[in-house]
Design a protein around this motif. Structure first.
Motif, PDB file in Angstrom:
ATOM      1  N   LYS A  82      33.512  41.193  37.005  1.00 48.40           N
ATOM      2  CA  LYS A  82      34.615  41.969  37.573  1.00 48.40           C
ATOM      3  C   LYS A  82      35.802  41.030  38.146  1.00 48.40           C
ATOM      4  O   LYS A  82      36.708  41.635  38.893  1.00 48.40           O
ATOM      5  N   GLU A  83      35.482  39.561  38.232  1.00 49.36           N
ATOM      6  CA  GLU A  83      36.506  38.694  38.831  1.00 49.36           C
ATOM      7  C   GLU A  83      37.793  38.597  38.192  1.00 49.36           C
ATOM      8  O   GLU A  83      38.809  38.637  38.743  1.00 49.36           O
ATOM      9  N   GLY A  84      37.730  38.479  36.917  1.00 45.40           N
ATOM     10  CA  GLY A  84      38.915  38.431  36.048  1.00 45.40           C
ATOM     11  C   GLY A  84      39.746  39.474  36.245  1.00 45.40           C
ATOM     12  O   GLY A  84      41.057  39.579  36.671  1.00 45.40           O
TER      13      GLY A  84
ATOM     14  N   VAL B 158      36.922  46.934  27.077  1.00 41.21           N
ATOM     15  CA  VAL B 158      36.706  47.265  28.598  1.00 41.21           C
ATOM     16  C   VAL B 158      37.090  46.088  29.549  1.00 41.21           C
ATOM     17  O   VAL B 158      37.510  45.012  28.778  1.00 41.21           O
ATOM     18  N   PRO B 159      37.485  46.365  30.529  1.00 39.35           N
ATOM     19  CA  PRO B 159      37.746  45.256  31.363  1.00 39.35           C
ATOM     20  C   PRO B 159      36.633  44.205  31.468  1.00 39.35           C
ATOM     21  O   PRO B 159      35.716  44.559  31.834  1.00 39.35           O
ATOM     22  N   ALA B 160      36.810  42.951  31.265  1.00 38.94           N
ATOM     23  CA  ALA B 160      36.103  42.109  30.868  1.00 38.94           C
ATOM     24  C   ALA B 160      36.398  40.614  31.661  1.00 38.94           C
ATOM     25  O   ALA B 160      37.430  40.150  31.166  1.00 38.94           O
ATOM     26  N   GLY B 161      35.795  40.217  32.584  1.00 39.49           N
ATOM     27  CA  GLY B 161      35.886  38.941  33.208  1.00 39.49           C
ATOM     28  C   GLY B 161      34.915  37.805  32.873  1.00 39.49           C
ATOM     29  O   GLY B 161      33.764  38.225  32.358  1.00 39.49           O
ATOM     30  N   GLN B 162      35.225  36.717  32.558  1.00 37.69           N
ATOM     31  CA  GLN B 162      34.374  35.577  32.317  1.00 37.69           C
ATOM     32  C   GLN B 162      33.854  34.693  33.333  1.00 37.69           C
ATOM     33  O   GLN B 162      33.231  33.763  32.961  1.00 37.69           O
ATOM     34  N   PHE B 163      34.385  34.843  34.575  1.00 44.70           N
ATOM     35  CA  PHE B 163      33.940  33.897  35.668  1.00 44.70           C
ATOM     36  C   PHE B 163      32.368  33.977  35.880  1.00 44.70           C
ATOM     37  O   PHE B 163      31.474  32.964  36.034  1.00 44.70           O
TER      38      PHE B 163
ATOM     39  N   SER C  33      40.313  40.636  30.335  1.00 47.76           N
ATOM     40  CA  SER C  33      40.414  40.140  31.672  1.00 47.76           C
ATOM     41  C   SER C  33      41.758  40.404  32.351  1.00 47.76           C
ATOM     42  O   SER C  33      41.869  40.682  33.804  1.00 47.76           O
ATOM     43  N   GLY C  34      42.869  40.235  31.567  1.00 43.80           N
ATOM     44  CA  GLY C  34      44.109  40.543  32.031  1.00 43.80           C
ATOM     45  C   GLY C  34      45.035  39.190  32.512  1.00 43.80           C
ATOM     46  O   GLY C  34      46.079  39.116  32.546  1.00 43.80           O
ATOM     47  N   ILE C  35      44.171  38.289  32.624  1.00 40.98           N
ATOM     48  CA  ILE C  35      44.530  36.991  33.309  1.00 40.98           C
ATOM     49  C   ILE C  35      45.586  36.325  32.292  1.00 40.98           C
ATOM     50  O   ILE C  35      46.783  35.743  32.393  1.00 40.98           O
ATOM     51  N   PRO C  36      45.453  36.413  30.922  1.00 38.51           N
ATOM     52  CA  PRO C  36      46.559  35.905  30.021  1.00 38.51           C
ATOM     53  C   PRO C  36      47.700  36.506  30.149  1.00 38.51           C
ATOM     54  O   PRO C  36      48.809  35.983  29.947  1.00 38.51           O
TER      55      PRO C  36
END
Length: 800
Positions: free
Chosen positions: A189-191, A468-473, A147-150
């Motif tokens: 795709k939100e993260g 892969v790019p992964a969001g959890q929202f 996700s890239g958020i951390p």
């Protein structure tokens, strides 16, 4: 004498190196550097202003016009960040919806003749999309995975992690998200959109990308890490606003979840950026409604209008709603723990083998996901369509080639639909709309919802952590809305009230799972209200969020904190640890000898010390005539490397150029000392010096920070921690308790008013000080010597 001190310093550095613990989970590998989960090193950012002579000369040359233009450029950049992030979000959503639309339309048209041929085509399309995503990540932009958020949270906490804000990371995030989400994986795709907004903001802040020749000089205005930090904060808020069409939620997300330092001026710019994003997204959606965007239509962005849902609720319904909160806390904490175990296993065993293993893993998960989403609905019996009014807008079943509610999948009769295919064989946005839909009582059976919950929960756990790019929202919303609708079905049956909507309970379930997993409260509450367009549900959302967060906190930390810990990102939490109350600053920095420089240092000594240790900050000291030590300030490693590389400040004499310590002509621009964002900068190995250069000297006085932050040695580590984090510091000097006091500053000393008559500024307390000077127990002595430096405090979990 100097060589003896140098030898002692080298031996001390070796001793400190040998005492540093090593850990498999990414603890210290060197003084000042940490290793993340992928083996790359991180170091702290210079959020503190380095007030050396170069900085002061540059500030002295700036007038009010420059300051005004500087502020105007910040607002211009906020505008550009909003426009760029909004356009990136529109591009990602249009691409995902079109790929998914083509995939489902082609599959539906083929299964009219052969279900096996449709299955093969469906699996192959998903496999190609996922393979394109994992190939981009593994070969082009490894930092774009996840996700890239951390990582962004770590950056805003004061850590510079190499590669997370580069141009190739932005490209990998955009196109990787299109492939992974369009390929039907159990992720969102939100993260990644938050990371995308941060990359756009960072690239604008540094003037573009010099590596790919996409830079502009007029954009290279912000040279400090502090200004770049504010821009990245705007980018994070813009990413959330673009992902959910929730501008206020984006502002609160940046405040509550990612940033560690906040100020009122930043609040306005973040709010302005989010508003620009909302305008861009709404304009794009209005343009797409005319059919110019293919399969996009009016969907794609995460927004579900359930304003026609349940308008009122009874007191008896609060109990099952509280149960939803408890379930969300338990399942969210379990999700965090399972992803922690699986990600750790991936990192330690699977991903260490080769890059090809990451590609094979992602492709295998894609095939499994496709088989489950296509195969499980085939095992489910079709249900007869409900009798609905012609004006309700509900069409059952959907015509072949269409996807949405009441999907006709493997049904013999025309007036039947497959409830499991309505969730599984759909885009995630449409599946959530179906789960949230009102006036659709008994649309889903309990068996179908339970089957989907177990399978999708498992897929989300397994998929999160792949390359892969992964969001959890969105996966979290799907999981929560499933068990929320299950509880809603039970409530409808138990209370037998026609005004109870299953979709309302699905919304509460989604909020509870996100609260139990991510531990957000205020921002998540506002986001859920904004994306559902129903303010009446606000108290209920608040209730389930508070319960789910409390239950989840009893087991582990939030998802982003767990992932940051696993990847070796040393975040400074808002509260210090309890054990710090019993530790003093002196004990925290250890009893080893501090490695320092004299004011005039020999080039050979500087090179030797920089090569023998990995410290990023060094005290600069002088000795007075009576033998006492005077602390001149702090010099950064990056500044020393600039001086060594340029060689223009080398001198033959070991004496200071200006014995009084005053300013002299600076041969450097302050921008030369700025390290490129998300880059390793200059290394000591990159500098080549001749034997004559090594015999010369450098006067460090013009380049050091003469006013570093200082704490007494017996201050508790709790107070040091709060000072360190709240001010965004990188180093703190620990000194013995001072022998004299030269002044005392109170609130009135900090109140400055404008004197309109003289055009100057004066302290409000000037007259007070003049009348009460005789009552002071101290005198001002401006030439007081600085106490002896005891140690340079390096936080145990923060690199310098």
């Amino acid at each position: 004498m100097l060589s003896n001190h140098l030898q002692d310093g080298i031996e001390t550095a070796k001793l400190m190196w040998s005492r540093i613990p090593s850990s498999e989970d990414g603890l210290f590998e060197g003084v000042g550097l940490l290793s993340t989960g992928d083996g790359s090193s991180v170091e702290s950012l210079d959020y503190e202003v380095i007030e050396n002579y170069a900085y002061r000369e540059e500030q002295a040359q700036r007038g009010k016009l420059y300051v005004g233009s500087y502020v105007a450029v910040k607002w211009l950049f906020a505008l550009l960040i909003g426009i760029g992030t909004g356009l990136a979000a529109v591009f990602i959503n249009i691409s995902v919806e079109n790929f998914a639309g083509w995939k489902f339309s082609l599959t539906f048209s083929i299964i009219q003749k052969s279900y096996f041929a449709g299955f093969v085509v469906y699996v192959l399309i998903n496999l190609v999309l996922v393979y394109s995503s994992v190939y981009i990540i593994t070969q082009f932009a490894p930092a774009a995975a996840g996700s890239g958020i951390p990582e962004i949270k770590g950056y805003l906490n004061g850590l510079d992690i190499h590669g997370i804000l580069l141009f190739r990371t932005l490209i990998g995030k955009i196109f990787g998200s299109i492939g992974s989400v369009g390929g039907g994986l159990a992720l969102g795709k939100e993260g990644p959109l938050v990371h995308t907004g941060a990359c756009i903001a960072s690239l604008l802040g540094q003037g573009g990308s010099t590596k790919y020749h996409l830079s502009s000089r007029w954009l290279q205005v912000f040279k400090s890490d502090r200004d770049r930090r504010d821009l990245v904060t705007c980018g994070c808020a813009a990413g959330v606003a673009a992902a959910f069409r929730a501008p206020v939620g984006g502002v609160l997300f940046a405040l509550e979840e990612v940033t560690s330092w906040w100020k009122s001026q930043l609040m306005w710019r973040v709010f302005f950026t989010s508003a620009i994003v909302a305008v861009v997204v709404r304009t794009a959606m209005g343009w797409c409604k005319s059919g110019k965007c293919g399969h996009f239509g009016s969907g794609g962005f995460v927004i579900w209008d359930i304003s026609d849902g349940q308008e009122d609720y009874s007191f008896a319904e609060l109990l099952p709603m509280a149960v939803i909160g408890v379930i969300g806390g338990l399942l969210g904490a379990l999700f965090n723990q399972l992803t922690l175990y699986i990600t750790r296993w991936r990192r330690n065993y699977l991903h260490k083998k080769s890059v090809r293993v990451k590609v094979v893993e992602a492709c295998l998960i894609s095939v499994i996901t496709s088989v489950i989403s296509f195969g499980l609905p085939l095992l489910r019996k079709c249900s007869p369509c409900p009798e609905v009014d012609a004006d309700s807008g509900i069409e059952c079943p959907r015509p072949p080639g269409m996807y949405g509610n009441y999907v006709n999948f493997y049904c013999d009769k025309n007036k039947e639909y497959n409830d499991l295919a309505t969730i599984f064989f759909n885009t995630q946005d449409d599946a959530i709309r179906n789960l949230f839909s009102a006036k659709t009582i008994h649309e889903f059976s309990a068996q179908s919802l339970l089957t989907f919950l177990v399978m999708f929960y498992t897929l989300a756990v397994v998929t999160f952590g792949t390359a892969v790019p992964a969001g959890q929202f969105v996966p979290g919303i799907m999981i929560g809305s499933t068990y929320g609708r299950l509880v809603g079905m039970f409530v409808v049956k138990f209370y037998n009230k026609p005004n109870i909507e299953e979709g309302t309970y699905a919304l509460l379930g989604a909020a509870s799972f996100l609260g139990g997993s991510m531990r957000m409260t205020v921002s998540l509450c506002v986001i859920m209200v904004e994306i559902t367009n129903n303010l009446k549900l606000l108290p209920l959302i608040m209730l389930v969020l508070l319960i789910s967060k409390a239950v989840g906190d009893a087991f582990n930390e939030g998802l982003y904190e767990v992932q940051a810990q696993l990847r070796g990102i040393p975040l400074l939490d808002t509260r210090p640890k309890y054990q710090m109350r019993k530790i003093t600053a002196r004990e925290a920095c250890g009893y080893q000898k501090v490695i320092s420089f004299p004011r005039v240092a020999k080039v050979a000594d500087v090179v030797s010390i920089l090569r023998s240790n990995k410290h990023n900050g060094f005290p600069v000291i002088d000795h007075t005539r009576n033998g006492e030590t005077l602390v001149n300030g702090l010099v950064l490693r990056s500044h020393l490397l600039v001086l060594l590389q340029s060689k223009v400040d080398f001198q033959h004499s070991p004496l200071p150029c200006d014995p009084s310590g005053g300013s002299r002509s600076i041969r450097h621009n302050f921008s030369e000392f700025v390290k490129p964002v998300s880059s390793k900068g200059i290394s000591i190995e990159d500098i080549h010096l001749s034997s004559d250069d090594l015999e010369m000297y450098i006067d460090l006085a013009p380049f050091l920070n003469p006013s570093p932050y200082v704490v007494p040695e017996d201050m508790s580590l709790t107070k040091v921690y709060n000072l360190f984090r709240e001010l965004g510091l990188r180093h703190i000097f620990v000194v013995p308790r001072a022998s004299r006091v030269i002044g005392l500053i109170t609130r009135k000393d900090l109140l400055i008013e404008d004197n309109e008559d003289s055009g100057s500024r004066e302290l409000q307390s000037t007259s007070v000080r003049a009348h009460h000077l005789d009552k002071r127990t101290f005198t001002r002595n401006t030439d007081m010597e600085h106490p002896l430096l005891n140690g340079l405090l390096v936080q145990n979990h923060v690199p310098d």
